[in-house]
Each structure stands twice: as structure tokens, then as C-alpha cells.
Design an enzyme around this catalytic site. Structure first.
Site, PDB file in Angstrom:
ATOM      1  N   SER A 149     -14.080  -5.912 -22.980  1.00 55.87           N
ATOM      2  CA  SER A 149     -14.555  -5.497 -21.659  1.00 55.87           C
ATOM      3  C   SER A 149     -15.843  -6.238 -21.366  1.00 55.87           C
ATOM      4  O   SER A 149     -16.553  -6.649 -22.293  1.00 55.87           O
ATOM      5  CB  SER A 149     -14.843  -3.990 -21.657  1.00 55.87           C
ATOM      6  OG  SER A 149     -15.541  -3.618 -20.485  1.00 55.87           O
ATOM      7  N   TYR A 162     -18.909   3.374 -25.255  1.00 54.77           N
ATOM      8  CA  TYR A 162     -17.854   2.430 -24.844  1.00 54.77           C
ATOM      9  C   TYR A 162     -18.335   0.990 -25.015  1.00 54.77           C
ATOM     10  O   TYR A 162     -17.637   0.145 -25.597  1.00 54.77           O
ATOM     11  CB  TYR A 162     -17.466   2.708 -23.390  1.00 54.77           C
ATOM     12  CG  TYR A 162     -16.362   1.827 -22.857  1.00 54.77           C
ATOM     13  CD1 TYR A 162     -15.030   2.116 -23.124  1.00 54.77           C
ATOM     14  CD2 TYR A 162     -16.644   0.707 -22.075  1.00 54.77           C
ATOM     15  CE1 TYR A 162     -14.008   1.314 -22.633  1.00 54.77           C
ATOM     16  CE2 TYR A 162     -15.635  -0.101 -21.576  1.00 54.77           C
ATOM     17  CZ  TYR A 162     -14.320   0.210 -21.860  1.00 54.77           C
ATOM     18  OH  TYR A 162     -13.310  -0.591 -21.367  1.00 54.77           O
ATOM     19  N   LYS A 166     -16.841  -1.942 -27.525  1.00 54.32           N
ATOM     20  CA  LYS A 166     -16.308  -3.214 -27.020  1.00 54.32           C
ATOM     21  C   LYS A 166     -17.137  -4.399 -27.521  1.00 54.32           C
ATOM     22  O   LYS A 166     -16.604  -5.498 -27.698  1.00 54.32           O
ATOM     23  CB  LYS A 166     -16.246  -3.192 -25.487  1.00 54.32           C
ATOM     24  CG  LYS A 166     -15.222  -2.197 -24.944  1.00 54.32           C
ATOM     25  CD  LYS A 166     -13.809  -2.516 -25.408  1.00 54.32           C
ATOM     26  CE  LYS A 166     -12.761  -1.629 -24.757  1.00 54.32           C
ATOM     27  NZ  LYS A 166     -11.388  -1.974 -25.163  1.00 54.32           N
TER      28      LYS A 166
HETATM   29  P1  NAD Z   1      -5.521   3.290 -19.265  1.00 58.10           P
HETATM   30  O1  NAD Z   1      -6.153   4.573 -19.644  1.00 58.10           O
HETATM   31  O2  NAD Z   1      -4.759   3.190 -18.000  1.00 58.10           O
HETATM   32  O3  NAD Z   1      -4.590   2.756 -20.442  1.00 58.10           O
HETATM   33  C1  NAD Z   1      -4.924   2.891 -21.798  1.00 58.10           C
HETATM   34  C2  NAD Z   1      -3.667   3.190 -22.569  1.00 58.10           C
HETATM   35  O4  NAD Z   1      -4.017   3.272 -23.963  1.00 58.10           O
HETATM   36  C3  NAD Z   1      -3.039   4.546 -22.190  1.00 58.10           C
HETATM   37  O5  NAD Z   1      -1.644   4.372 -21.942  1.00 58.10           O
HETATM   38  C4  NAD Z   1      -3.290   5.425 -23.404  1.00 58.10           C
HETATM   39  O6  NAD Z   1      -2.269   6.387 -23.621  1.00 58.10           O
HETATM   40  C5  NAD Z   1      -3.340   4.393 -24.511  1.00 58.10           C
HETATM   41  N1  NAD Z   1      -4.083   4.878 -25.675  1.00 58.10           N
HETATM   42  C6  NAD Z   1      -5.305   5.432 -25.709  1.00 58.10           C
HETATM   43  N2  NAD Z   1      -5.626   5.783 -26.971  1.00 58.10           N
HETATM   44  C7  NAD Z   1      -4.559   5.430 -27.745  1.00 58.10           C
HETATM   45  C8  NAD Z   1      -4.276   5.537 -29.139  1.00 58.10           C
HETATM   46  N3  NAD Z   1      -5.155   6.079 -30.002  1.00 58.10           N
HETATM   47  N4  NAD Z   1      -3.109   5.049 -29.584  1.00 58.10           N
HETATM   48  C9  NAD Z   1      -2.226   4.485 -28.742  1.00 58.10           C
HETATM   49  N5  NAD Z   1      -2.411   4.393 -27.421  1.00 58.10           N
HETATM   50  C10 NAD Z   1      -3.588   4.852 -26.929  1.00 58.10           C
HETATM   51  O7  NAD Z   1      -6.728   2.230 -19.268  1.00 58.10           O
HETATM   52  P2  NAD Z   1      -6.779   0.709 -18.834  1.00 58.10           P
HETATM   53  O8  NAD Z   1      -7.797   0.601 -17.785  1.00 58.10           O
HETATM   54  O9  NAD Z   1      -5.438   0.152 -18.616  1.00 58.10           O
HETATM   55  O10 NAD Z   1      -7.415   0.092 -20.155  1.00 58.10           O
HETATM   56  C11 NAD Z   1      -6.689  -0.736 -21.050  1.00 58.10           C
HETATM   57  C12 NAD Z   1      -7.690  -1.534 -21.871  1.00 58.10           C
HETATM   58  O11 NAD Z   1      -8.492  -2.350 -21.003  1.00 58.10           O
HETATM   59  C13 NAD Z   1      -8.669  -0.634 -22.648  1.00 58.10           C
HETATM   60  O12 NAD Z   1      -8.915  -1.201 -23.922  1.00 58.10           O
HETATM   61  C14 NAD Z   1      -9.906  -0.679 -21.779  1.00 58.10           C
HETATM   62  O13 NAD Z   1     -11.063  -0.421 -22.518  1.00 58.10           O
HETATM   63  C15 NAD Z   1      -9.857  -2.104 -21.244  1.00 58.10           C
HETATM   64  N6  NAD Z   1     -10.617  -2.356 -20.016  1.00 58.10           N
HETATM   65  C16 NAD Z   1     -10.304  -1.732 -18.833  1.00 58.10           C
HETATM   66  C17 NAD Z   1     -11.048  -2.054 -17.681  1.00 58.10           C
HETATM   67  C18 NAD Z   1     -10.755  -1.462 -16.328  1.00 58.10           C
HETATM   68  O14 NAD Z   1     -11.480  -1.783 -15.368  1.00 58.10           O
HETATM   69  N7  NAD Z   1      -9.732  -0.642 -16.162  1.00 58.10           N
HETATM   70  C19 NAD Z   1     -12.098  -2.956 -17.765  1.00 58.10           C
HETATM   71  C20 NAD Z   1     -12.384  -3.537 -18.974  1.00 58.10           C
HETATM   72  C21 NAD Z   1     -11.625  -3.238 -20.097  1.00 58.10           C
END
Ligand code: NAD
Length: 258
Positions: A149, A162, A166
Site C-alpha cells: 500500500s 496498517y 505494509k
Molecule cells: P477487501 O476487504 O475488499 O478485500 C480483502 C479480502 O481479503 C477480503 O475478501 C477478505 O475476506 C480477505 N481476507 C482478509 N483476511 C483474510 C485472511 N486472514 N485469510 C484469507 N483472506 C482474508 O479489501 P481490498 O481493498 O480489496 O484490499 C485488498 C488488498 O489491497 C489488501 O492487502 C489491502 O491492504 C490492499 N490495499 C487496498 C487499498 C484500497 O484503497 N482499497 C489501497 C492499498 C492497498
């Protein structure tokens, strides 16, 4: 509809692949010609509704499997990787599963901090170990991609635990690149900026912070999950065959701006 064939012949595994960015990475893998896509999560239905992810991938004519796996558990990661055996093993391992906290300032509780670290950082290490072990055994020049991230590159006071997790993911990718390179295995991270997913709406505070980031983003819009999926497809493909240990920011230029 197929976008390209850059992942032809490769089995792609995506953790946390039932929602948001992970779901888009899985679909992008199929669109970019993967021979199979394995999706893991702690639920087999997207939390924001819609059909199961495997149905969408099968609809693109690509074999798909769902496997329950909690990435914080070593045995789940090991069993997950074995799911790919029927496709000749994992070629591209995408470690995407992660969580954010409702309250994550400097006073984050110890319990929340440990829960977050076990999901966001331990889970990446365990998943990478499982994949690397199989890739080495099968002599595969695999690609491991860790979703970090912008919060792991620049600290944010509203997401203390968080950002810490990351930041660890960022260096984990670089250390893995160093450790696994001699076996022909690449490791890179993808750092999304503000991407339009449910994670951004966890709390009013996070949504407000996301809006402020959006205004400072040179491209002046949140990213789409499919744009992260395309970046991951590139890093999984042979087009990036000499790229290892880097962070690919998918952030509309945000981190480049002062
Ligand atoms: P989201 O919550 O929509 O998806 C995350 C998924 O991970 C969910 O389906 C959840 O069930 C699964 N998950 C969580 N803990 C788990 C575990 N212990 N075992 C298996 N599955 C698990 O979130 P997102 O926004 O799609 O995020 C996905 C990745 O991208 C994450 O690593 C997040 O930190 C990163 N990210 C997101 C953003 C953003 O703006 N949305 C920005 C930077 C980084």
C-alpha cells in the site's frame, strides 16, 4: 473478454480473492490468458454481493477453483498451494489478503495490532514460503507478488498499525527477491494508492482521508480495481522477466507529488 495472452500457460493463485482488489486481480488473470486461476479467501462469496468469483472466471473460459484458507495459518497456506498441483503447480502467487482497522491511531489496542499483523504481514510471509517451497521443488521460475500500500511507503497517523504492516510487506518483497532470485523466482510488491473498494468505507474517518488523498492525486480520481489487476498481470508475466525486488505504485502519481 480476453485482454491479452501474457499469462498463457501460467496458473495464478490469489489470496483474499473474493472481494475488492483481489477479485479484480483474479478476473484480470483470466482476462490475460492464465491457464487456471485459484482463488482463496475466508468466504466464497463477494462481500459486496454478486456471483461467486469462480463463476465469473469460468465464464471467461478459464478453469477456476475456490479454496478456503486463512492466510494467518501456515497449514492453510500449505494446503492452498497444493490445490494448484492439478495445474502443474503455482506459477504466479498473489498475496493480497489483508484487513484494515476501524480505529488505528497511535493508541491502537494491542489486540487489534496483533490481529492486523497476523493477517497483513505474517500471512504474506507464510504464503510466500508455501509458494516458494513448491516453486523450488518443481523448478519453476515463478513470480510472487505482494500487495502492499502507499501506506507502507509513507506513514499515515490514521492507520498506524496498517502502515506498519505494509511497510513490513514492502521490505519482505525485497528480501524475498534477494533470497529467491538464485532459484529464478521473482518477488515484487504492488502498492495501490486510493482504490475504490469497500475497505475505503470502513469508517467515516477512512473515507474522509481517502477523499483528501484523491484531491492530492495528480490524476484526481480513485483507481479502479481492474487497474491494479492489470499491473499484477504484468508482474506475473514474462514481460517483467528481469524485474524483481521493486515496488510498482498504482496510485495515479500520488506518491510522486510533494
Ligand atoms: P477487501 O476487504 O475488499 O478485500 C480483502 C479480502 O481479503 C477480503 O475478501 C477478505 O475476506 C480477505 N481476507 C482478509 N483476511 C483474510 C485472511 N486472514 N485469510 C484469507 N483472506 C482474508 O479489501 P481490498 O481493498 O480489496 O484490499 C485488498 C488488498 O489491497 C489488501 O492487502 C489491502 O491492504 C490492499 N490495499 C487496498 C487499498 C484500497 O484503497 N482499497 C489501497 C492499498 C492497498
Amino acid at each position: 473478454m480476453k485482454t491479452s495472452n501474457i499469462l498463457a500457460g501460467k496458473a495464478v493463485l490469489v489470496t483474499g480473492g473474493c472481494s475488492g482488489i483481489g477479485q479484480a486481480i483474479a478476473v484480470a488473470a483470466a482476462r490475460h490468458g492464465a491457464k487456471a486461476v485459484i482463488v482463496s479467501d475466508t468466504t466464497d462469496c463477494p462481500r459486496d454481493g454478486g456471483e461467486p468469483i469462480t463463476t465469473r472466471i469460468l465464464g471467461l473460459g478459464v478453469p477456476a477453483r475456490f479454496r478456503y484458507a486463512n492466510v494467518a495459518k501456515r497449514r492453510d497456506n500449505d494446503a492452498l498451494v497444493e490445490t494448484a498441483a492439478e495445474f502443474g503447480g503455482v506459477d504466479v502467487m498473489v498475496l493480497n489478503a489483508g484487513i484494515s482497522l476501524r480505529s488505528d491511531g497511535a493508541d491502537v489496542t494491542e489486540g487489534d495490532y496483533r490481529r492486523l499483523m497476523s493477517n497483513n504481514l505474517d500471512g504474506m510471509l507464510l504464503g510466500a514460503q508455501a509458494a516458494a517451497c513448491q516453486m523450488r521443488r518443481l523448478g519453476k521460475a515463478g513470480s510472487i507478488i505482494l500487495i502492499s500500500s502507499m501506506g507502507g511507503i509513507a506513514g499515515c497517523g490514521k492507520t498506524v498499525a496498517y502502515s506498519t504492516s505494509k511497510g513490513g510487506v514492502e521490505l519482505l518483497a525485497k528480501a524475498l527477491a534477494h533470497a529467491l532470485g538464485p532459484d529464478g523466482i521473482r518477488a515484487n510488491s504492488v502498492a495501490p494508492g486510493v482504490i475504490d473498494t469497500g475497505m475505503l468505507r470502513t469508517t467515516h474517518e477512512v473515507a474522509a482521508a481517502a477523499e483528501s488523498f484523491r484531491q492530492r492525486t495528480p490524476l484526481r480520481r480513485p483507481g479502479q480495481t481492474s487497474e491494479v489487476g492489470d499491473a499484477v498481470a504484468f508482474l506475473g508475466s514474462d514481460l517483467s522477466g528481469y524485474i524483481s525486488g521493486v515496488t510498482l505504485c498504482v496510485d495515479g502519481g500520488l506518491l510522486s507529488a510533494a
